[in-house]
Design an enzyme around this catalytic site. Structure first.
Site, PDB file in Angstrom:
ATOM      1  N   HIS A 100       0.699  -1.127  -0.065  1.00  0.00           N
ATOM      2  CA  HIS A 100       0.016  -0.069  -0.172  1.00  0.00           C
ATOM      3  C   HIS A 100       0.893   1.282   0.125  1.00  0.00           C
ATOM      4  O   HIS A 100       1.904   1.198   0.573  1.00  0.00           O
ATOM      5  CB  HIS A 100      -0.850   0.111   1.346  1.00  0.00           C
ATOM      6  CG  HIS A 100      -1.901  -1.032   1.532  1.00  0.00           C
ATOM      7  ND1 HIS A 100      -1.435  -1.925   2.257  1.00  0.00           N
ATOM      8  CD2 HIS A 100      -3.005  -1.200   1.367  1.00  0.00           C
ATOM      9  CE1 HIS A 100      -2.412  -3.045   2.311  1.00  0.00           C
ATOM     10  NE2 HIS A 100      -3.211  -2.649   1.673  1.00  0.00           N
ATOM     11  N   ASP A 103       2.254   1.972   3.378  1.00  0.00           N
ATOM     12  CA  ASP A 103       3.268   1.260   4.090  1.00  0.00           C
ATOM     13  C   ASP A 103       4.699   1.572   3.664  1.00  0.00           C
ATOM     14  O   ASP A 103       5.261   1.527   4.600  1.00  0.00           O
ATOM     15  CB  ASP A 103       3.122  -0.270   3.453  1.00  0.00           C
ATOM     16  CG  ASP A 103       1.752  -0.828   3.665  1.00  0.00           C
ATOM     17  OD1 ASP A 103       0.981  -0.238   4.307  1.00  0.00           O
ATOM     18  OD2 ASP A 103       1.568  -1.584   2.771  1.00  0.00           O
ATOM     19  N   GLU A 231     -10.397  -7.128  -4.381  1.00  0.00           N
ATOM     20  CA  GLU A 231     -10.012  -8.365  -3.515  1.00  0.00           C
ATOM     21  C   GLU A 231     -11.255  -8.363  -2.528  1.00  0.00           C
ATOM     22  O   GLU A 231     -11.636  -7.346  -1.934  1.00  0.00           O
ATOM     23  CB  GLU A 231      -8.827  -7.758  -2.914  1.00  0.00           C
ATOM     24  CG  GLU A 231      -8.522  -8.892  -1.759  1.00  0.00           C
ATOM     25  CD  GLU A 231      -7.426  -8.441  -0.692  1.00  0.00           C
ATOM     26  OE1 GLU A 231      -6.495  -8.252  -1.497  1.00  0.00           O
ATOM     27  OE2 GLU A 231      -7.377  -9.034   0.273  1.00  0.00           O
ATOM     28  N   GLU A 267      -8.330 -13.960  -1.335  1.00  0.00           N
ATOM     29  CA  GLU A 267      -7.699 -14.023  -0.010  1.00  0.00           C
ATOM     30  C   GLU A 267      -8.430 -15.272   0.542  1.00  0.00           C
ATOM     31  O   GLU A 267      -9.714 -15.187   1.157  1.00  0.00           O
ATOM     32  CB  GLU A 267      -7.508 -13.032   0.674  1.00  0.00           C
ATOM     33  CG  GLU A 267      -6.926 -13.127   1.989  1.00  0.00           C
ATOM     34  CD  GLU A 267      -6.546 -11.697   2.890  1.00  0.00           C
ATOM     35  OE1 GLU A 267      -6.127 -10.695   1.995  1.00  0.00           O
ATOM     36  OE2 GLU A 267      -6.520 -11.757   3.931  1.00  0.00           O
ATOM     37  N   HIS A 270     -10.308 -14.096   3.752  1.00  0.00           N
ATOM     38  CA  HIS A 270     -11.727 -13.409   3.535  1.00  0.00           C
ATOM     39  C   HIS A 270     -12.746 -14.510   2.895  1.00  0.00           C
ATOM     40  O   HIS A 270     -13.848 -14.252   3.221  1.00  0.00           O
ATOM     41  CB  HIS A 270     -11.343 -12.601   2.199  1.00  0.00           C
ATOM     42  CG  HIS A 270     -10.293 -11.519   2.839  1.00  0.00           C
ATOM     43  ND1 HIS A 270      -9.904 -10.488   1.949  1.00  0.00           N
ATOM     44  CD2 HIS A 270      -9.561 -11.233   3.872  1.00  0.00           C
ATOM     45  CE1 HIS A 270      -8.874  -9.780   2.640  1.00  0.00           C
ATOM     46  NE2 HIS A 270      -8.913 -10.310   3.664  1.00  0.00           N
ATOM     47  N   ASP A 295      -4.132 -13.928  -2.367  1.00  0.00           N
ATOM     48  CA  ASP A 295      -3.562 -13.339  -1.016  1.00  0.00           C
ATOM     49  C   ASP A 295      -3.363 -14.680  -0.105  1.00  0.00           C
ATOM     50  O   ASP A 295      -4.515 -15.102   0.341  1.00  0.00           O
ATOM     51  CB  ASP A 295      -4.125 -12.404  -0.395  1.00  0.00           C
ATOM     52  CG  ASP A 295      -3.699 -10.892  -0.851  1.00  0.00           C
ATOM     53  OD1 ASP A 295      -3.045 -10.907  -1.904  1.00  0.00           O
ATOM     54  OD2 ASP A 295      -4.138  -9.893  -0.370  1.00  0.00           O
ATOM     55  N   ASP A 308      -5.488 -13.842   9.507  1.00  0.00           N
ATOM     56  CA  ASP A 308      -4.226 -13.668   8.520  1.00  0.00           C
ATOM     57  C   ASP A 308      -3.065 -14.434   8.916  1.00  0.00           C
ATOM     58  O   ASP A 308      -1.924 -14.089   8.865  1.00  0.00           O
ATOM     59  CB  ASP A 308      -3.746 -12.306   8.462  1.00  0.00           C
ATOM     60  CG  ASP A 308      -4.650 -11.382   7.529  1.00  0.00           C
ATOM     61  OD1 ASP A 308      -5.334 -11.844   6.883  1.00  0.00           O
ATOM     62  OD2 ASP A 308      -4.485 -10.209   7.486  1.00  0.00           O
TER      63      ASP A 308
HETATM   64  C1  XUL Z   1      -7.111  -6.737   4.260  1.00  0.00           C
HETATM   65  C2  XUL Z   1      -6.308  -7.260   3.316  1.00  0.00           C
HETATM   66  C3  XUL Z   1      -5.348  -6.145   2.601  1.00  0.00           C
HETATM   67  C4  XUL Z   1      -5.549  -6.193   1.059  1.00  0.00           C
HETATM   68  C5  XUL Z   1      -4.800  -5.050   0.424  1.00  0.00           C
HETATM   69  O1  XUL Z   1      -7.899  -7.829   4.882  1.00  0.00           O
HETATM   70  O2  XUL Z   1      -6.268  -8.323   2.691  1.00  0.00           O
HETATM   71  O3  XUL Z   1      -4.392  -6.041   3.022  1.00  0.00           O
HETATM   72  O4  XUL Z   1      -4.796  -7.456   0.634  1.00  0.00           O
HETATM   73  O5  XUL Z   1      -5.265  -3.815   0.546  1.00  0.00           O
HETATM   74 CO    CO Z   2      -5.485  -9.246   1.289  1.00  0.00          CO
END
Ligand code: XUL
Ligand code: CO
Length: 435
Positions: A100, A103, A231, A267, A270, A295, A308
């Site tokens: 990002h 970051d 995402e 992800e 998610h 992800d 995560d």
């Molecule tokens: C948050 C997430 C983010 C995205 C990028 O849950 O997965 O970090 O991957 O914004």
């Molecule tokens: Co992510």
């Protein structure tokens, strides 16, 4: 001076090695299913977790030891972190990274100052990428951390906040372009609502689509050829996020004429929050020719939030790699470790153990998935299960060459259908034979 002086470059030593700083399964040059492992995975490290995640949780502050970080919001500190990060991905033999904007570079509460900082940091990152032969998998703008985005960015009730977010996206796209990024991601952390009592959902969705169209149009003007991703995530931080799962994202992209420009970045954790398996989410995306990138992480079965964790479940990595092989491998995307250490794992060396574990788990998953595909029994079973569609009444229905009245005549003539077993347990046993 090295920042991880006691850690060697991580190398493949094979399954018999007892060295915790070695790969047991991930052998970057070994060819599996037609490509080297390095090419199959296109592993990426997430800058936000490796460099910026202090490992705080909702009940306690940061624990991670970051002796290189003076905790200031300065550009100098940001530049130093970049050096640390590149030493890390070099030692890990990870080719890609993702970030990002906020970051890698500080938010200075003034767009032109923040942009100037981003310019300096990306100059430095570009030099590091060239020096170490590393690449940017994707960039993204952080449109969820700053208080101005507390009610959303693209879906904020305030047009001025939308505009600020759009301007931030412009700078993040410029930075991605400058670093040769192969993709650009939108994760709508606060693109949703906390309550519908104060929310005009239709208007917010129109605005979110407008934001994505603005980005697509801008990409053309700067000749950015990277892949756009969205995402999905159903909630957290919002109560409901509009990009809640693969199906919701695809519906949104189709409704707003964005399918040609976007793929999904899925992800694992998610998917779990959405009440789906990753296998489900990947299947939905691949069937729409819209799986772009992954992800990589995993959730906790007992904790209800986005934990995560680093992926260590071989069953999970096998199922992910079966789908990746089925779609013919990644093109622009890859496997980005959007994963963090547990709060107790505060040592810098834990960053290495975490990534080694994730890469080895995926290497095993890939080998198992390739063997299952090579064996062919699973696919043969599925093909056979649907064989009644290949001829006769099934083929006529699929080709739309039969009417409801003709189907009725067919059933009157043939009578009660017979079904064959789904054989779920037998197939689960078959998978376990390979694991
Ligand atoms: C948050 C997430 C983010 C995205 C990028 O849950 O997965 O970090 O991957 O914004
Ligand atoms: Co992510």
């Amino acid at each position: 001076m090295p920042f991880f002086p006691d850690i060697p470059k991580i190398q493949f030593e094979g399954p018999k090695s007892k060295n915790p700083f070695a790969f047991k399964q991930y052998n970057p040059d070994e060819v599996i299913a037609g490509k080297s492992m390095r090419e199959q995975f296109r592993f990426a490290a997430a800058y936000w977790h490796v460099m910026r995640n202090g490992l705080a949780d909702p009940f306690g502050g940061p624990t991670a030891l970051m002796p290189w970080d003076d905790q200031s919001n300065s550009v100098d500190n940001a530049l130093k972190r970049a050096d640390v990060f590149f030493e890390f991905i070099n030692k890990m033999d990870i080719d890609y990274y993702c970030w990002h904007d906020r970051d890698i570079s500080p938010e200075l509460n003034d767009l032109s100052k923040s942009n100037a900082a981003l310019e300096k940091v990306t100059d430095h990152l570009l030099g590091l990428q060239k020096e170490h032969g590393k690449k940017l998998l994707w960039g993204t703008a952080c449109l969820f951390a700053h208080p101005r985005y507390s009610q959303g960015a693209g879906t904020s009730p305030s047009a001025e906040v939308f505009a600020y977010g759009a301007a931030q996206i412009k700078a993040a796209m410029d930075a991605t372009m400058k670093l040769g990024g192969e993709g650009y991601t939108f994760w709508g952390g606060r693109e949703g609502y906390s309550t519908l009592l104060n929310t005009d959902m239709k208007r917010e969705l129109d605005h979110l689509a407008a934001l994505l169209h603005l980005a697509v149009d801008y990409a053309k003007t700067i000749d950015f050829k990277g892949q756009f991703y969205i995402e999905p995530k159903p909630r957290e931080p919002s109560t409901h996020q509009y990009d809640s799962d693969s199906a919701a994202c695809l519906n949104f992209l189709r409704q707003y004429d964005l399918m040609d420009h976007f793929k999904l970045n899925l992800e694992t954790n998610h998917a779990t929050l959405a009440g789906h398996t990753m296998l489900h989410e990947m299947t939905v995306a691949i069937d729409a020719n819209a799986l772009g990138s992954v992800d990589a992480n995993q959730g906790d079965e007992l904790i209800g939030w986005d934990t995560d964790q680093f992926p260590t479940d071989i069953y999970l990595t096998t199922s992910i790699m079966m789908k990746v092989l089925e779609m013919g491998g990644f093109t622009t995307g890859g496997l980005n470790f959007d994963a963090k250490r547990r709060r107790e794992s505060h040592d810098p060396s834990d960053l290495f153990h975490a990534h080694i574990g994730g890469m080895d788990a995926f290497a095993r998953g890939l080998k198992i998935a390739a063997a299952i595909r090579e064996d062919g029994r699973l696919q043969n079973f599925v093909d056979k299960r649907y064989e009644s569609w290949n001829s006769g009444i099934g083929a006529k229905i699929e080709s739309k060459s039969i009417s409801l009245a003709q189907i009725n005549d067919h059933v009157l003539a043939t009578g009660e259908p017979t079904l064959t077993s789904g054989r779920q347990e037998m197939l689960e046993n078959l998978i376990n034979d390979f694991i």
